[in-house]
Motif scaffolding. Structure first.
Motif, PDB file in Angstrom:
ATOM      1  N   ASN A  74      37.714 -14.799  18.320  1.00  0.00           N
ATOM      2  CA  ASN A  74      38.601 -13.657  18.550  1.00  0.00           C
ATOM      3  C   ASN A  74      40.002 -14.067  18.981  1.00  0.00           C
ATOM      4  O   ASN A  74      40.822 -13.215  19.276  1.00  0.00           O
ATOM      5  N   LEU A  75      40.285 -15.356  19.004  1.00  0.00           N
ATOM      6  CA  LEU A  75      41.639 -15.826  19.294  1.00  0.00           C
ATOM      7  C   LEU A  75      42.410 -16.199  18.031  1.00  0.00           C
ATOM      8  O   LEU A  75      43.534 -16.688  18.114  1.00  0.00           O
ATOM      9  N   THR A  76      41.830 -15.949  16.872  1.00  0.00           N
ATOM     10  CA  THR A  76      42.520 -16.230  15.619  1.00  0.00           C
ATOM     11  C   THR A  76      43.761 -15.344  15.536  1.00  0.00           C
ATOM     12  O   THR A  76      43.665 -14.126  15.693  1.00  0.00           O
ATOM     13  N   PRO A  77      44.922 -15.944  15.304  1.00  0.00           N
ATOM     14  CA  PRO A  77      46.151 -15.142  15.227  1.00  0.00           C
ATOM     15  C   PRO A  77      46.094 -14.122  14.092  1.00  0.00           C
ATOM     16  O   PRO A  77      45.452 -14.350  13.056  1.00  0.00           O
ATOM     17  N   ALA A  78      46.770 -13.011  14.306  1.00  0.00           N
ATOM     18  CA  ALA A  78      46.770 -11.919  13.324  1.00  0.00           C
ATOM     19  C   ALA A  78      47.285 -12.387  11.964  1.00  0.00           C
ATOM     20  O   ALA A  78      46.784 -11.939  10.929  1.00  0.00           O
ATOM     21  N   ARG A  79      48.251 -13.286  11.933  1.00  0.00           N
ATOM     22  CA  ARG A  79      48.781 -13.743  10.635  1.00  0.00           C
ATOM     23  C   ARG A  79      47.719 -14.505   9.844  1.00  0.00           C
ATOM     24  O   ARG A  79      47.642 -14.383   8.623  1.00  0.00           O
ATOM     25  N   ILE A  80      46.858 -15.257  10.543  1.00  0.00           N
ATOM     26  CA  ILE A  80      45.770 -15.982   9.877  1.00  0.00           C
ATOM     27  C   ILE A  80      44.712 -14.989   9.394  1.00  0.00           C
ATOM     28  O   ILE A  80      44.214 -15.079   8.265  1.00  0.00           O
ATOM     29  N   LEU A  81      44.385 -14.009  10.266  1.00  0.00           N
ATOM     30  CA  LEU A  81      43.429 -12.974   9.857  1.00  0.00           C
ATOM     31  C   LEU A  81      43.950 -12.229   8.634  1.00  0.00           C
ATOM     32  O   LEU A  81      43.177 -11.927   7.711  1.00  0.00           O
ATOM     33  N   ALA A  82      45.230 -11.924   8.636  1.00  0.00           N
ATOM     34  CA  ALA A  82      45.834 -11.206   7.508  1.00  0.00           C
ATOM     35  C   ALA A  82      45.665 -11.991   6.212  1.00  0.00           C
ATOM     36  O   ALA A  82      45.300 -11.418   5.174  1.00  0.00           O
ATOM     37  N   VAL A 136      41.855 -11.857   5.068  1.00  0.00           N
ATOM     38  CA  VAL A 136      41.284 -10.594   4.580  1.00  0.00           C
ATOM     39  C   VAL A 136      42.150  -9.883   3.547  1.00  0.00           C
ATOM     40  O   VAL A 136      41.718  -8.896   2.967  1.00  0.00           O
ATOM     41  N   GLY A 137      43.369 -10.368   3.341  1.00  0.00           N
ATOM     42  CA  GLY A 137      44.222  -9.781   2.317  1.00  0.00           C
ATOM     43  C   GLY A 137      44.962  -8.533   2.747  1.00  0.00           C
ATOM     44  O   GLY A 137      45.151  -7.611   1.953  1.00  0.00           O
ATOM     45  N   LEU A 138      45.376  -8.500   4.006  1.00  0.00           N
ATOM     46  CA  LEU A 138      46.168  -7.390   4.534  1.00  0.00           C
ATOM     47  C   LEU A 138      47.433  -7.949   5.180  1.00  0.00           C
ATOM     48  O   LEU A 138      47.541  -9.147   5.419  1.00  0.00           O
ATOM     49  N   SER A 139      48.351  -7.059   5.517  1.00  0.00           N
ATOM     50  CA  SER A 139      49.529  -7.481   6.268  1.00  0.00           C
ATOM     51  C   SER A 139      49.136  -7.700   7.729  1.00  0.00           C
ATOM     52  O   SER A 139      48.120  -7.179   8.206  1.00  0.00           O
ATOM     53  N   GLU A 140      49.961  -8.453   8.417  1.00  0.00           N
ATOM     54  CA  GLU A 140      49.708  -8.703   9.839  1.00  0.00           C
ATOM     55  C   GLU A 140      49.694  -7.397  10.629  1.00  0.00           C
ATOM     56  O   GLU A 140      48.832  -7.187  11.485  1.00  0.00           O
TER      57      GLU A 140
END
Length: 151
Positions: free
Chosen positions: A22-30, A33-37
């Motif tokens: 749950n510490l994965t940065p939003a930009r990496i998650l984006a 998963v193919g979404l914007s940050e």
């Protein structure tokens, strides 16, 4: 507690990712998963507000904390009246050795996950929580040798 939530494939992908770390940065998650940050941040905020994500926690190595012994205990009660169930649950919540507890159906009434230093500490726990409670009919202990799935 929400009964259900409408989740799409992006929500499921985000939940899988934050359950792993749950510490994965939003930009990496984006990227994953193919979404914007900003869309990721909005979705995570909504998942928390809707009660889908119930906690952001740190899992700590039990042996480093001095509690390497993991036990699962099946507890059967004499009577399951509301007041006796509530009293037993209160007693469990007061004990730091109890890391998780479930009220279950089947041959036992409760399944407990305990973390302790050693068997001597478990013996003291059993005396205080099980033997001293006249409503505890029986308990069965399972000693975890090694965790094979999960953290």
């Amino acid at each position: 507690m929400p009964e259900s939530a409408t989740l799409d494939r992006f929500d499921h992908a985000l939940l899988a990712a934050v359950q792993a770390d749950n510490l994965t940065p939003a930009r990496i998650l984006a990227e994953r998963v193919g979404l914007s940050e900003s869309a990721v941040l909005r979705r995570l905020r909504r998942l928390r507000q809707d009660g889908v994500i119930v906690a952001d926690v740190a899992l700590v190595h039990p042996a480093i904390l001095g509690t390497p012994l993991c036990l699962h205990v099946l507890v059967s009660l004499e009577r399951e009246t509301s007041d006796r169930l509530d009293a037993f649950v209160r007693r469990l919540r007061e004990r730091p050795e109890v890391r998780a507890a479930w009220y279950v159906t089947g041959e036992a009434d409760f399944v407990l996950e305990l973390r302790l230093r050693d068997m001597a500490e478990y013996e003291a726990f059993t005396r205080a929580v099980f033997h001293d409670d006249p409503n505890v009919r029986a308990f069965r202990t399972l000693v975890a040798m090694r965790q094979v799935i999960g953290v």
